[in-house]
Scaffold this motif. Structure first.
Motif, short mmCIF file in Angstrom:
data_model
loop_
_atom_site.label_atom_id
_atom_site.label_comp_id
_atom_site.label_asym_id
_atom_site.label_seq_id
_atom_site.Cartn_x
_atom_site.Cartn_y
_atom_site.Cartn_z
N LYS A 57 0.83 -1.21 0.00
CA LYS A 57 0.00 0.00 0.00
C LYS A 57 0.87 1.26 0.00
O LYS A 57 0.59 2.23 -0.71
CB LYS A 57 -0.90 0.00 1.24
CG LYS A 57 -2.12 -0.90 1.13
CD LYS A 57 -3.08 -0.63 2.28
CE LYS A 57 -4.37 -1.40 2.10
NZ LYS A 57 -5.36 -1.08 3.17
N VAL A 58 1.93 1.24 0.81
CA VAL A 58 2.81 2.40 0.87
C VAL A 58 3.49 2.62 -0.48
O VAL A 58 3.57 3.75 -0.97
CB VAL A 58 3.88 2.20 1.97
CG1 VAL A 58 4.85 3.38 1.98
CG2 VAL A 58 3.21 2.07 3.34
N ARG A 59 3.97 1.53 -1.09
CA ARG A 59 4.61 1.64 -2.40
C ARG A 59 3.67 2.26 -3.43
O ARG A 59 4.05 3.16 -4.19
CB ARG A 59 5.06 0.26 -2.89
CG ARG A 59 6.36 -0.23 -2.29
CD ARG A 59 6.74 -1.57 -2.92
NE ARG A 59 8.00 -2.06 -2.42
CZ ARG A 59 9.18 -1.69 -2.87
NH1 ARG A 59 9.25 -0.79 -3.84
NH2 ARG A 59 10.30 -2.19 -2.38
N ARG A 60 2.46 1.75 -3.48
CA ARG A 60 1.51 2.22 -4.50
C ARG A 60 1.15 3.68 -4.28
O ARG A 60 1.11 4.47 -5.23
CB ARG A 60 0.27 1.33 -4.47
CG ARG A 60 -0.73 1.65 -5.57
CD ARG A 60 -1.72 0.52 -5.71
NE ARG A 60 -1.08 -0.65 -6.27
CZ ARG A 60 -0.93 -0.86 -7.57
NH1 ARG A 60 -1.37 0.01 -8.45
NH2 ARG A 60 -0.35 -1.96 -8.01
N LEU A 61 0.91 4.06 -3.04
CA LEU A 61 0.51 5.43 -2.75
C LEU A 61 1.68 6.40 -2.95
O LEU A 61 1.50 7.52 -3.45
CB LEU A 61 -0.01 5.52 -1.31
CG LEU A 61 -0.69 6.84 -0.91
CD1 LEU A 61 -1.86 7.16 -1.84
CD2 LEU A 61 -1.18 6.75 0.54
N ALA A 62 2.89 5.96 -2.60
CA ALA A 62 4.06 6.83 -2.71
C ALA A 62 4.68 6.80 -4.10
O ALA A 62 5.56 7.61 -4.41
CB ALA A 62 5.11 6.42 -1.67
N GLY A 63 4.24 5.86 -4.94
CA GLY A 63 4.81 5.77 -6.28
C GLY A 63 6.22 5.24 -6.27
O GLY A 63 7.06 5.64 -7.08
N ILE A 64 6.51 4.32 -5.35
CA ILE A 64 7.86 3.76 -5.22
C ILE A 64 7.93 2.45 -5.99
O ILE A 64 7.16 1.52 -5.74
CB ILE A 64 8.22 3.51 -3.74
CG1 ILE A 64 8.10 4.82 -2.95
CG2 ILE A 64 9.62 2.94 -3.62
CD1 ILE A 64 9.02 5.91 -3.41
N ARG A 65 8.86 2.35 -6.95
CA ARG A 65 9.01 1.15 -7.77
C ARG A 65 9.73 0.05 -6.99
O ARG A 65 10.33 0.29 -5.94
CB ARG A 65 9.80 1.48 -9.03
CG ARG A 65 9.13 2.48 -9.93
CD ARG A 65 10.11 3.07 -10.92
NE ARG A 65 10.70 2.05 -11.75
CZ ARG A 65 10.31 1.75 -12.97
NH1 ARG A 65 9.29 2.40 -13.50
NH2 ARG A 65 10.92 0.82 -13.68
#
Length: 630
Positions: free
Chosen positions: A590-598
């Motif tokens: 969830k954090v990756r998707r929201l923060a745009g982290i690949r």
């Protein structure tokens, strides 16, 4: 918490994985398995695009399995059905698979429900794969690659796939059915199709597998542009984009054959105004089945792996400028010096026609498109020979006293053309054609000086456009004189005062300080770098070119901008905070998707991500402990 969960096999459907768990756990009731997996008995056993997967993942993640993202991408048909969909649809389908509980809505979003290309009635299997799975793993399982619509062959063994006795859409919708020897009767099918059809079926299997092997981010606009380019390149569309639908349908049917098109439910008909082949060449207002994209892309000579390259290409039937000058009389003969190109359509063939105009006065046209390198050196029709060519002909005939045949041979033209020009009244003008090289130079110089006198207000560039051939002659043969006898560009008086860089530094510094404070104050993090600051104050060019002259501003920017690494950390912290505010669990995906982290970020960012999540979880635990103590 589950004490056991089976190993997920390569190329295995999540449906198959859950079905094997049902068998291994010895649950009598399918609803008991549903309750253990999803926390509810109302979940639906869906083979292609299952939903509520977060519920399952949270219950089994302690078994050190793949991430939820990898499970969806590699063990469902998500990539297959969304490869040619807009990003907005891909995101909605992904979120529905993670959180949603309405499987029917997903099939509507992707267009599966309304597609003429029907899914299989039964789950499919390869008899050889079945035997290998039994020998190596002790049990069979449902393979992802065997379930694609239109795929008749096993990519690994080349065998025809067989129907099991398990319905693809089970009437008992809450029941997962595992593959077994009983429901997968080992019947090796004999080849019932022609070699040509089987070759195409193998191609479809390979390309379908390719769709789920990588993330192909096609867009409706990109797909349409790529098709337009390839249709023009293959000669099915003119340079204006008009497609010859009749020829396209005929060639498409000849290429694949009716047997193949009928088998994969994709027959075409020119007479049918709603034919899918017509619609796929037009503006994409709706999605098309991935199978039909595969067929069309392969017909156009490309593959899934190469198709994306054509989304940004512009069709150039005669290649890129500059083009060859084919004037035998010019010193730049067969050199790429022409930049003036005009295109039109041949009224008879509707093929592109290019007219090339050189500065030496030579103008020729050619019908295209150019297919081989030699085509670029062909002349279709000479529209104008120009002064350079005529001067050369004059020299050969009147000065060097060569025969008309010799002149025609040297100028690579018909003798009739030579006769036409040598018998022209203007050509026989001795004052023009019997002059020596010195006289010709003198004549050209006088013409140039007369031109300047006629247009005293015009610049060299403007004069050049009026008589390009005259300018080109002087440039090649009399350059020093041309430079000395051309209008000089007057320098504008410097009426502006000299820049007070100290004062300018103070002014820009104030703007930069205000802008940086504003950028860092946004709720959603914005990457604060030199380029962004320059754009915000409408001084990007000034910042890029003159920052060294603004020492205070330069130091302030260097002290307050952030690196890409720092920005990613800030995004991670923001995303964790947003999830906490919403009351959602702070987990990595969830954090990756929201923060745009690949997934391929640096090790430092990955460590920071894990640390931030642990900090929030530790804080939650402390809060719980305090509440309990109270």
């Amino acid at each position: 918490m589950h004490a056991y969960f089976p190993t997920l096999y390569e190329d295995e459907l999540l449906y198959s994985w859950f079905a094997r768990y049902h068998v291994h756990s010895a649950n009598v009731s399918p609803k008991q398995t549903m309750k253990e997996l999803f926390g509810t008995t109302s979940a639906v056993a869906v083979p292609d695009l299952p939903t509520q997967l977060k519920q399952v993942y949270d219950r089994i993640r302690h078994f050190d399995i793949q991430s939820l993202d990898n499970l969806i991408l590699n063990h469902t048909l998500f990539r297959y059905y969304t490869a040619f969909q807009p990003e907005s649809v891909r995101e909605k389908v992904y979120q529905a698979m993670v959180e949603g509980n309405q499987p029917g809505a997903i099939h509507t979003m992707t267009g599966i429900a309304a597609s003429v290309v029907q899914e299989w009635t039964f789950l499919r299997f390869c008899p050889t794969c079945l035997q290998e799975d039994m020998q190596k793993k002790g049990e069979p399982y449902w393979h992802v690659s065997h379930q694609f619509p239109g795929v008749f062959t096993c990519l690994k063994h080349g065998d025809y796939l067989c129907d099991s006795t398990v319905r693809y859409r089970n009437t008992e919708k809450h029941k997962f059915v595992a593959a077994t020897k009983d429901n997968c009767p080992s019947i090796f099918l004999q080849a019932s199709y022609s070699d040509k059809t089987k070759a195409f079926l193998n191609m479809i299997a390979r390309q379908s597998q390719e769709l789920i092997s990588s993330d192909f981010l096609f867009t409706f606009e990109g797909i349409q542009k790529a098709y337009q380019y390839l249709l023009k390149e293959k000669g099915f569309s003119n340079i204006n984009g008009k497609v010859d639908q009749k020829r396209l349908a005929e060639q498409f049917q000849l290429f694949y054959g009716e047997e193949l098109l009928s088998v994969v439910q994709s027959s075409v008909s020119y007479e049918n105004s709603f034919c899918w082949l017509k619609n796929i060449t037009r503006k994409h207002r709706k999605s098309f089945h991935p199978l039909r994209h595969i067929l069309f892309i392969h017909f156009l000579g490309e593959s899934i792996e190469t198709f994306y390259k054509f989304a940004s290409k512009e069709y150039q039937p005669f290649g890129e400028a500059p083009y060859y000058c084919l004037n035998p009389a010019a010193g730049h003969f067969k050199e790429r010096v022409i930049t003036d190109l005009r295109m039109s359509l041949c009224t008879d063939t509707r093929r592109p026609v290019a007219t090339f105009s050189c500065s030496c006065g030579f103008v020729y046209s050619r019908r295209g498109p150019d297919k081989v390198k030699e085509d670029k050196l062909k002349v279709g029709r000479i529209k104008q020979f120009g002064d350079v060519w005529e001067s050369k002909l004059n020299k050969l005939v009147h000065i060097e006293k060569k025969s008309l045949n010799s002149a025609a041979k040297e100028l690579q033209c018909d003798i009739g053309t030579v006769k036409k020009y040598t018998t022209s009244p203007t050509f026989k003008d001795v004052s023009i054609f019997e002059e020596s090289t010195e006289d010709m130079t003198s004549t050209k110089q006088k013409k140039w000086l007369d031109l300047i006198q006629m247009h005293p207000e015009k610049s060299v560039t403007q004069l050049r456009k009026i008589v390009p051939a005259l300018y080109a002659w002087h440039y090649r043969n009399n350059r020093k004189w041309l430079k000395e006898h051309s209008p000089k560009q007057e320098r504008k008086a410097d009426t502006l005062r000299r820049v007070d860089w100290t004062e300018r530094d103070e002014e820009i510094l104030l703007q930069v300080q205000q802008t940086i404070n504003k950028l860092y104050a946004y709720d959603k993090p914005i990457y604060v770098n030199k380029t962004r600051i320059g754009k915000e104050i409408n001084q990007l060019s000034f910042i890029e070119k003159h920052l060294a002259k603004l020492p205070k501003t330069k130091k302030y920017i260097e002290d307050h901008i952030e690196s890409r690494y720092q920005f990613q950390i800030r995004r991670i912290k923001w995303a964790c905070g947003q999830l906490e505010v919403k009351g959602e669990e702070i987990i990595e995906w969830k954090v990756r998707r929201l923060a745009g982290i690949r997934n391929d970020v640096s090790e430092e960012v990955q460590i920071a991500l894990q640390t931030e999540i642990l900090n929030y979880k530790a804080g939650d635990q402390d809060s719980k402990n305090q509440t309990m103590a109270f």
